[in-house]
Design a protein around this motif. Structure first.
Motif, short mmCIF file in Angstrom:
data_model
loop_
_atom_site.label_atom_id
_atom_site.label_comp_id
_atom_site.label_asym_id
_atom_site.label_seq_id
_atom_site.Cartn_x
_atom_site.Cartn_y
_atom_site.Cartn_z
N PHE A 48 0.84 -1.20 0.00
CA PHE A 48 0.00 0.00 0.00
C PHE A 48 0.87 1.25 0.00
O PHE A 48 1.80 1.37 0.79
CB PHE A 48 -0.91 0.04 1.23
N ILE A 49 0.54 2.16 -0.89
CA ILE A 49 1.17 3.47 -0.92
C ILE A 49 0.12 4.48 -0.46
O ILE A 49 -1.01 4.47 -0.95
CB ILE A 49 1.65 3.84 -2.34
N VAL A 50 0.49 5.33 0.51
CA VAL A 50 -0.49 6.27 1.07
C VAL A 50 0.08 7.68 1.08
O VAL A 50 1.29 7.88 1.06
CB VAL A 50 -0.91 5.87 2.50
N ILE A 51 -0.83 8.64 1.13
CA ILE A 51 -0.47 10.06 1.29
C ILE A 51 -1.22 10.57 2.51
O ILE A 51 -2.44 10.36 2.64
CB ILE A 51 -0.85 10.89 0.05
N PHE A 96 4.73 3.20 -6.25
CA PHE A 96 4.68 1.73 -6.20
C PHE A 96 5.58 1.13 -7.26
O PHE A 96 6.27 0.13 -7.01
CB PHE A 96 3.25 1.23 -6.38
N MET A 97 5.58 1.70 -8.45
CA MET A 97 6.43 1.20 -9.52
C MET A 97 7.90 1.24 -9.12
O MET A 97 8.67 0.31 -9.37
CB MET A 97 6.23 2.03 -10.80
N LYS A 98 8.30 2.32 -8.43
CA LYS A 98 9.69 2.43 -8.00
C LYS A 98 10.02 1.40 -6.92
O LYS A 98 11.10 0.79 -6.94
CB LYS A 98 9.96 3.84 -7.46
N LYS A 99 9.08 1.17 -6.01
CA LYS A 99 9.33 0.24 -4.90
C LYS A 99 9.39 -1.20 -5.37
O LYS A 99 9.99 -2.06 -4.71
CB LYS A 99 8.25 0.40 -3.82
#
Length: 253
Positions: A48-51, A96-99
């Motif tokens: 999960f990516i969050v702001i 997410f693509m980078k991670k």
């Protein structure tokens, strides 16, 4: 990452058809249980990516990753302020693509409500292929008049896998996956046709804690179609969920 906070945020945003992602539902407790017990082959922090803004979640994008299949189901984007939807979605996706550059995820699946126009347009911008449309039928009736069908056993595995892959060639669950998933909460009922052949099957999932169940797949061999077997399978599946899994609310996708 605070799972309770994330679950509540997803439930709130996902309860609106214009923001709805089909994979995760809108019940906070059910979402939390999934995130804790049955979500992604990656750690939640990587899935999960969050702001956040002033220590409050304002956007989130999740990926239920299957490393064996090198695929992921997309949860979201869940965006609090629609004015920043495009900008924040791009930020979440790119992060997410980078991670996950080294994770070798080749295929992404998305499942959006027809009123979630932003999600659909986003998929189109990523050159996603639409593979179908689904209707979800909901029943809260206590169905108990269905015929009791036989649960699948190893001699029928090959026939079920063959039929499933023939009728659902591009679905999220292959015939082999369906068989390997069988458990106390995931069952497969069949109508035998003598020997090791079948006339049809119904694959169902039930959650006794939340008293909710799904009829995920129903299939009938072509030579046995238009004989009322589809109705028979639906009734048998609902009866099984109600009588064996303490389910009171049924979904048929």
């Amino acid at each position: 990452m605070n799972i309770e906070e994330l679950s509540a945020f997803i439930a709130d945003v996902n309860s609106q058809p214009k923001n709805h992602t089909g994979y995760c539902g809108s019940d906070r407790k059910e979402i939390q249980k999934t995130l804790e017990e049955d979500f992604s082959d990656l750690e939640l922090e990587d899935s999960f990516i969050v702001i956040s803004e002033n220590k409050q979640l304002i956007a989130a994008l999740g990926f239920d990753v299957d490393r064996k299949k090198q695929s992921a189901e997309i949860w979201g984007p869940f965006i609090l302020n629609s004015d920043h939807w495009t900008e924040q979605t791009s930020m979440l996706w790119n992060e997410f693509m980078k991670k996950t550059e080294s994770k070798k995820i080749d295929t992404y699946f998305a499942f959006y409500h027809e009123e979630n126009k932003k999600g659909i347009r986003w998929m189109e911008s990523l050159n996603a292929k639409e593979t179908g449309k689904h209707q979800i039928l909901v029943s809260k009736t206590e169905v108990t008049n269905g015929e009791i069908l036989e649960e699948i056993s190893p001699p029928f595995y090959e026939e079920v896998i063959k039929l499933h892959n023939e009728l659902f060639p591009e679905t999220y669950l292959t015939g082999a996956d369906m068989i390997s998933n069988l458990s106390e909460e995931k069952r497969l009922l069949i109508i035998p046709d003598g020997g090791q052949s079948i006339q049809g099957y119904v694959y169902l999932e039930g959650d006794s804690v939340f008293q909710e169940g799904n009829l995920e797949f129903i299939a009938v061999e072509r030579e046995h179609q238009k004989k009322g077997l589809g109705k028979k399978l639906v009734q048998a599946g609902l009866t099984y969920l109600y009588e064996n899994m303490n389910v009171l609310r049924f979904l048929y996708v």
